[in-house]
Design a protein around this motif. Structure first.
Motif, PDB file in Angstrom:
ATOM      1  N   TYR A   1       0.814  -1.216   0.000  1.00  0.00           N
ATOM      2  CA  TYR A   1       0.000   0.000   0.000  1.00  0.00           C
ATOM      3  C   TYR A   1       0.849   1.267   0.000  1.00  0.00           C
ATOM      4  O   TYR A   1       0.333   2.355   0.248  1.00  0.00           O
ATOM      5  N   ASP A   2       2.131   1.126  -0.256  1.00  0.00           N
ATOM      6  CA  ASP A   2       3.048   2.263  -0.403  1.00  0.00           C
ATOM      7  C   ASP A   2       3.121   3.113   0.865  1.00  0.00           C
ATOM      8  O   ASP A   2       2.983   4.336   0.831  1.00  0.00           O
ATOM      9  N   TYR A   3       3.365   2.453   1.992  1.00  0.00           N
ATOM     10  CA  TYR A   3       3.599   3.185   3.234  1.00  0.00           C
ATOM     11  C   TYR A   3       4.918   3.949   3.142  1.00  0.00           C
ATOM     12  O   TYR A   3       5.868   3.495   2.503  1.00  0.00           O
ATOM     13  N   ASP A   4       4.988   5.081   3.831  1.00  0.00           N
ATOM     14  CA  ASP A   4       6.244   5.831   3.883  1.00  0.00           C
ATOM     15  C   ASP A   4       7.316   5.054   4.643  1.00  0.00           C
ATOM     16  O   ASP A   4       8.494   5.099   4.288  1.00  0.00           O
ATOM     17  N   THR A   5       6.901   4.350   5.692  1.00  0.00           N
ATOM     18  CA  THR A   5       7.830   3.588   6.522  1.00  0.00           C
ATOM     19  C   THR A   5       7.281   2.197   6.757  1.00  0.00           C
ATOM     20  O   THR A   5       6.089   2.041   7.053  1.00  0.00           O
ATOM     21  N   THR A   6       8.116   1.189   6.609  1.00  0.00           N
ATOM     22  CA  THR A   6       7.749  -0.175   6.957  1.00  0.00           C
ATOM     23  C   THR A   6       8.695  -0.681   8.032  1.00  0.00           C
ATOM     24  O   THR A   6       9.897  -0.418   7.988  1.00  0.00           O
ATOM     25  N   ILE A   7       8.145  -1.394   8.995  1.00  0.00           N
ATOM     26  CA  ILE A   7       8.936  -1.987  10.071  1.00  0.00           C
ATOM     27  C   ILE A   7       8.640  -3.475  10.078  1.00  0.00           C
ATOM     28  O   ILE A   7       7.571  -3.909  10.532  1.00  0.00           O
ATOM     29  N   PHE A   8       9.579  -4.256   9.555  1.00  0.00           N
ATOM     30  CA  PHE A   8       9.413  -5.701   9.464  1.00  0.00           C
ATOM     31  C   PHE A   8      10.239  -6.392  10.550  1.00  0.00           C
ATOM     32  O   PHE A   8      10.897  -5.734  11.371  1.00  0.00           O
ATOM     33  N   ALA A   9      10.234  -7.714  10.550  1.00  0.00           N
ATOM     34  CA  ALA A   9      10.839  -8.499  11.632  1.00  0.00           C
ATOM     35  C   ALA A   9      12.286  -8.112  11.911  1.00  0.00           C
ATOM     36  O   ALA A   9      12.662  -7.814  13.051  1.00  0.00           O
ATOM     37  N   LEU A  10      13.119  -8.103  10.883  1.00  0.00           N
ATOM     38  CA  LEU A  10      14.542  -7.860  11.109  1.00  0.00           C
ATOM     39  C   LEU A  10      14.836  -6.406  11.467  1.00  0.00           C
ATOM     40  O   LEU A  10      15.900  -6.110  12.014  1.00  0.00           O
TER      41      LEU A  10
END
Length: 365
Positions: free
Chosen positions: A130-139
């Motif tokens: 969805y084209d977020y400005d920031t993504t925070i994934f597991a690593l």
């Protein structure tokens, strides 16, 4: 035409907390209803003491027992997504599909996704659909504690780390979508709240596995594939084993943990905020006693003006919901309801809010 026609003057932070498998069953099952209403009264009391006003209602999900990504897509786009083919079609054309993330981005919001289970692995790449400005994934969370349950990283740690290191540093209005993982089946290990979330990320001797360690992950992936190949002969949730009263109790504890995480976070949260806490879909197996696709939705703000549209849509005061409570809207109705609410309280003077579409919009003719 939301992006073009409905600008915002005031821009409260908007948070969407999707509690995995938080279903209506907790308000309807004879073994959980009394306890759950007590827990809701407890959390409501804590929130009110911290200055929050709360309304609640039931929303009908497009799926049950699984398919969180389809429930999320329905919430964000206002289009009912019940099948994988529909989901793929929408994502393939997401640049031309109105959605909540894009609307808030157009209003000057910084948009962020917290998805602590997502990590790249063989055959699967990380996606920012969805084209977020920031993504925070597991690593990105740098978790070095012991793996806990299906989600591996306890939600208290994920929210604490994301808020301290990323979200609190954002300037201007913020929209965050946190799809929580600690209440995901099979509920074999329930995290426990700790005083300081940072202690959860500490290495605990030789028994601790890092997210970069592959053997255990590979074994789980092989098991899931084998179950998939024999899906015609095995129950859909065979990996969960026998389901009994203990499983229902563990499920209840898991959801309770996630709500405790969120309420503890909100008690200390400052600023102008509109917060939505809701389930994505009913849980697998244990929801057989409740045949609806309904999930609870709790909406809260310190400014009661931010809750007016939700009340008019049928949401009731507090967090306790009646066992016989009616379904206020479908998941696909949230997009229009949220925009309508923001425009009413925070939009440009003289602009009428958009129509409430309780069942979203249809695809095709």
């Amino acid at each position: 035409h939301y992006d073009r026609d409905y600008g915002l003057v005031r821009k409260p932070n908007v948070s969407l907390y999707l509690v995995e498998s938080y279903g209506r069953i907790l308000f309807s099952h004879p073994d959980t209803i009394e306890h759950w209403q007590q827990r809701m009264a407890h959390y409501e009391g804590r929130l009110r003491a911290a200055g929050w006003h709360v309304v609640s209602g039931f929303s009908e999900a497009p799926v049950s027992g699984g398919g969180s990504w389809m429930a999320e897509a329905t919430l964000l786009t206002g289009i009912r997504v019940s099948f994988e083919a529909v989901f793929q079609r929408i994502i393939d054309d997401i640049a031309n599909t109105p959605n909540l993330v894009r609307y808030l981005s157009a209003q000057g919001y910084h948009t962020a996704l917290l998805a602590p289970k997502d990590r790249a692995r063989p055959g699967i790449t990380l996606e920012n659909r969805y084209d977020y400005d920031t993504t925070i994934f597991a690593l990105d969370l740098h978790y070095e504690g012991p793996p806990i349950g299906w989600g591996i990283i306890p939600d208290q740690y994920s929210l604490g780390y994301a808020h301290e290191h990323v979200l609190s540093k954002v300037e201007g209005p913020l929209f965050v979508n946190f799809h929580m993982v600690s209440s995901h089946a099979p509920w074999s290990m329930i995290p426990r709240m700790v005083e300081d979330w940072r202690t959860l990320g500490q290495v605990e001797g030789e028994a601790t596995e890092h997210l970069d360690d592959e053997p255990q992950e590979n074994l789980l992936e092989i098991r899931d594939r084998l179950l998939h190949y024999r899906r015609r002969k095995a129950p859909r949730y065979a990996y969960m084993g026998e389901v009994d009263g203990l499983r229902l109790e563990s499920y209840t504890e898991a959801v309770d943990y996630d709500l405790d995480v969120l309420v503890s976070h909100l008690e200390a949260l400052d600023g102008d905020n509109l917060v939505i806490i809701m389930g994505d879909h009913q849980p697998p197996l244990v929801s057989d006693a409740d045949e609806t696709y309904d999930v609870p939705m709790h909406v809260m703000a310190r400014d009661p003006a931010l809750l007016v549209e939700f009340r008019e849509a049928g949401f009731t005061d507090g967090m306790v919901l009646s066992r016989e409570g009616y379904t206020v809207l479908d998941h696909e109705g949230l997009f229009s309801l949220l925009v309508r609410d923001l425009v009413r309280c925070c939009g440009e003077p003289g602009v009428e809010p958009p129509e409430l579409l309780r069942s979203g919009v249809r695809l095709g003719k």
